[in-house]
Design an enzyme around this catalytic site. Structure first.
Site, PDB file in Angstrom:
ATOM      1  N   ASP A  90      81.339  14.400  31.789  1.00 47.58           N
ATOM      2  CA  ASP A  90      80.182  13.662  32.294  1.00 47.58           C
ATOM      3  C   ASP A  90      80.600  12.197  32.356  1.00 47.58           C
ATOM      4  O   ASP A  90      81.451  11.754  31.605  1.00 47.58           O
ATOM      5  CB  ASP A  90      79.009  13.871  31.319  1.00 47.58           C
ATOM      6  N   ASP A 125      76.064   8.801  38.189  1.00 44.94           N
ATOM      7  CA  ASP A 125      74.819   8.940  38.940  1.00 44.94           C
ATOM      8  C   ASP A 125      73.743   8.125  38.238  1.00 44.94           C
ATOM      9  O   ASP A 125      73.937   7.649  37.121  1.00 44.94           O
ATOM     10  CB  ASP A 125      74.407  10.418  39.020  1.00 44.94           C
ATOM     11  N   ALA A 193      68.573  14.652  35.070  1.00 48.26           N
ATOM     12  CA  ALA A 193      67.440  13.941  34.464  1.00 48.26           C
ATOM     13  C   ALA A 193      66.241  14.843  34.191  1.00 48.26           C
ATOM     14  O   ALA A 193      65.096  14.460  34.405  1.00 48.26           O
ATOM     15  CB  ALA A 193      67.040  12.749  35.329  1.00 48.26           C
ATOM     16  N   CYS A 276      68.102  36.864  12.548  1.00 46.43           N
ATOM     17  CA  CYS A 276      69.290  36.845  13.401  1.00 46.43           C
ATOM     18  C   CYS A 276      70.402  37.601  12.692  1.00 46.43           C
ATOM     19  O   CYS A 276      70.428  37.669  11.462  1.00 46.43           O
ATOM     20  CB  CYS A 276      69.679  35.382  13.646  1.00 46.43           C
ATOM     21  N   CYS A 278      73.770  36.993  13.322  1.00 48.40           N
ATOM     22  CA  CYS A 278      75.062  36.302  13.441  1.00 48.40           C
ATOM     23  C   CYS A 278      75.722  36.224  12.063  1.00 48.40           C
ATOM     24  O   CYS A 278      75.055  36.415  11.045  1.00 48.40           O
ATOM     25  CB  CYS A 278      74.875  34.926  14.083  1.00 48.40           C
ATOM     26  N   CYS A 281      73.818  33.978   9.514  1.00 51.89           N
ATOM     27  CA  CYS A 281      72.528  34.472   9.034  1.00 51.89           C
ATOM     28  C   CYS A 281      72.676  35.755   8.225  1.00 51.89           C
ATOM     29  O   CYS A 281      71.816  36.089   7.415  1.00 51.89           O
ATOM     30  CB  CYS A 281      71.576  34.693  10.207  1.00 51.89           C
TER      31      CYS A 281
HETATM   32 ZN    ZN Z   1      72.131  33.401  13.157  1.00 53.18          ZN
END
Ligand code: ZN
Length: 478
Positions: A90, A125, A193, A276, A278, A281
């Site tokens: 960016d 921009d 934006a 969750c 993952c 978690c």
């Molecule tokens: Zn998680």
């Protein structure tokens, strides 16, 4: 420049595709985590572990630090980050506004991105915020357009160029400039934006802006939603045609103790259970460090993108969008875009199934397409339309044709009972919205064919909207 974006599967405006860059292809829809070398919570080299194929970083932050700048120029940005996949840069338009570094020309920063070996570079921009005057948005768009043209002249042969579409909340400007920029040889089209809209949950306006940009852009152009990183809106944004996302949300939210899910955001301190699976978690602890929280936020974001891709393959993207848009502001956005469904109907691919998940399902493009199909139905004479054939068998011989009725689609002949969508739709008992949809299609069908119709309905179909049928057909309660 050759077409670098290839689409392999579509559903709604969503698509699975591949964007070729000098450092390999990005499989879309994709999330590019934003990495900031001054504040690395998770090192760029670790990002692949969470599912990232490509990264985004801010060229201006590297450029204004003499040490980072020299390293980027001498060894390349991939070596500086320790990441060998595609890197998008960016220009730092937001930081420039903040630091007031008006000396830096867009051309300089584009040249820097090219020399540092960025895969996708961006000119400076002007990120015009929402709600400014039409005049200001137009003037700033013209400046941005000039810088995009300049970037295309000095980007070299390798680096892809992003052409941000600005225009504030003015839909006419978003569409008009999307069309103008679409004619250039840019490779990626970010919608710019929109972060202030996402932060204030103005998803309806965000959705209208995305659709306005899509209306102006050629279909083969990849679309990037600048700064979008919350998994709760990925499904909607993909269905509207966004292919790429970038965001520092995983880290910013973690810093603030916030836990991302596809259903919304939680404060970690308010959670007694972690919803969750993952690795973070599943560890069994609630006392997540900031780093662990950022890891979870990445896991859940990439998991959501995989869910979306599978939904596209299965032709179930609208079903997923309806399940995800349960926050009132997202639900409002879904209802707002439903008024634009005619444009989706034209490109809606044929599906294998239709699952009615909520009253919003009645407004899906497939239902509108079915109404069109009814126009081609060859029916003549006296017609019986029945909601329950078991209760009308004894009177069928009085009619030339018997049609059945299924909400939210409307009337159908027996021979269509096994075909899509009637046969492949899973729909609960009719509700107010699905009855209205089916009856409206019935009314259109009667009017279009000027038919002599008797509509036999049972108690499930008893609804005020039947008065409208009564003006055109004989009503029989069964
Ligand atoms: Zn998680």
């Amino acid at each position: 420049m050759p077409d670098r974006f290839e689409v392999t599967n579509k559903d709604a405006f969503g698509r699975i595709g591949k964007l070729e860059t000098p450092h390999g292809a990005i499989a879309t829809p994709a999330l590019l985590p934003v990495v900031n070398l001054n504040l690395t919570l998770i090192a760029p080299r670790e990002m692949r572990n969470f599912g990232a194929e490509a990264l985004m970083t801010n060229a201006y932050i590297i450029y204004r630090n003499p040490h980072l700048r020299e390293t980027a120029l001498s060894t390349g940005i991939h070596s500086l980050l320790g990441f060998d996949g595609p890197i998008m840069t960016d220009s730092g338009a937001f930081q420039l506004a903040e630091y007031g570094d008006i000396e830096l020309q867009s051309e300089q920063i584009v040249a820097f991105q090219r020399e540092a070996g960025s895969d996708i570079g961006t000119p400076i921009d002007i990120p015009t915020p929402p709600d400014v005057t039409h005049q200001r948005a137009l003037e700033e768009l013209e400046v941005t357009r000039g810088r995009i043209n300049e970037a295309l002249r000095c980007s070299g042969d390798e680096m892809l160029v992003a052409a941000p579409i600005q225009g504030s909340t003015h839909l006419d400007l978003r569409e008009q400039y999307a069309e103008l920029l679409s004619k250039l040889s840019a490779d990626v089209y970010p919608i710019g934006a929109v972060v202030p809209l996402m932060e204030s949950y103005r998803f309806s306006e965000l959705s209208s802006i995305i659709l306005a940009c899509k209306a102006g852009l050629a279909w083969n152009k990849p679309v990037h939603l600048f700064g979008a990183g919350h998994p709760m809106m990925f499904a909607l944004a993909v269905a509207l045609g966004c292919d790429l996302f970038d965001s520092a949300a995983y880290a910013l939210y973690a810093r603030d103790g916030r836990y991302l899910t596809p259903g919304g955001t939680y404060k970690l301190k308010d959670l007694t259970y972690l919803p969750c699976t993952c690795p973070v978690c599943s560890s069994g602890t609630l006392a997540l460090t900031e780093r662990q929280l950022a890891e979870h936020n990445l896991w859940v974001s990439f998991s959501e993108l995989r869910t979306i891709k599978q939904a596209i393959l299965d032709g179930q993207l609208w079903e997923l969008v309806e399940r995800r848009c349960r926050h009132p502001s997202l639900l409002q956005a879904l209802r707002t875009i439903q008024t634009d469904f005619a444009s989706f109907e034209a490109i809606e691919p044929l599906k294998r199934s239709f699952i009615y998940t909520s009253s919003e399902s009645a407004a899906r493009p497939e239902v509108a397409r079915y109404a069109q199909k009814l126009h081609r139905l060859d029916v003549a004479g006296r017609v019986l339309v029945t909601t329950d054939r078991r209760k009308t068998r004894h009177i069928e011989r009085e009619f030339d044709v018997t049609l059945l009725m299924k909400a939210p689609f409307g009337p159908y002949p027996l021979e269509l009972a096994e075909t899509y969508p009637i046969g492949q739709s899973e729909v609960p008992a009719p509700d107010c919205v699905s009855i209205k949809s089916a009856v409206r299609n019935l009314i259109e069908f009667i009017g279009f064919n000027s038919l002599d119709v008797t509509f036999a309905y049972d108690e499930q179909w008893d609804h005020d909207v039947l008065a409208e049928v009564g003006a055109l057909a004989t009503l029989v309660r069964i």
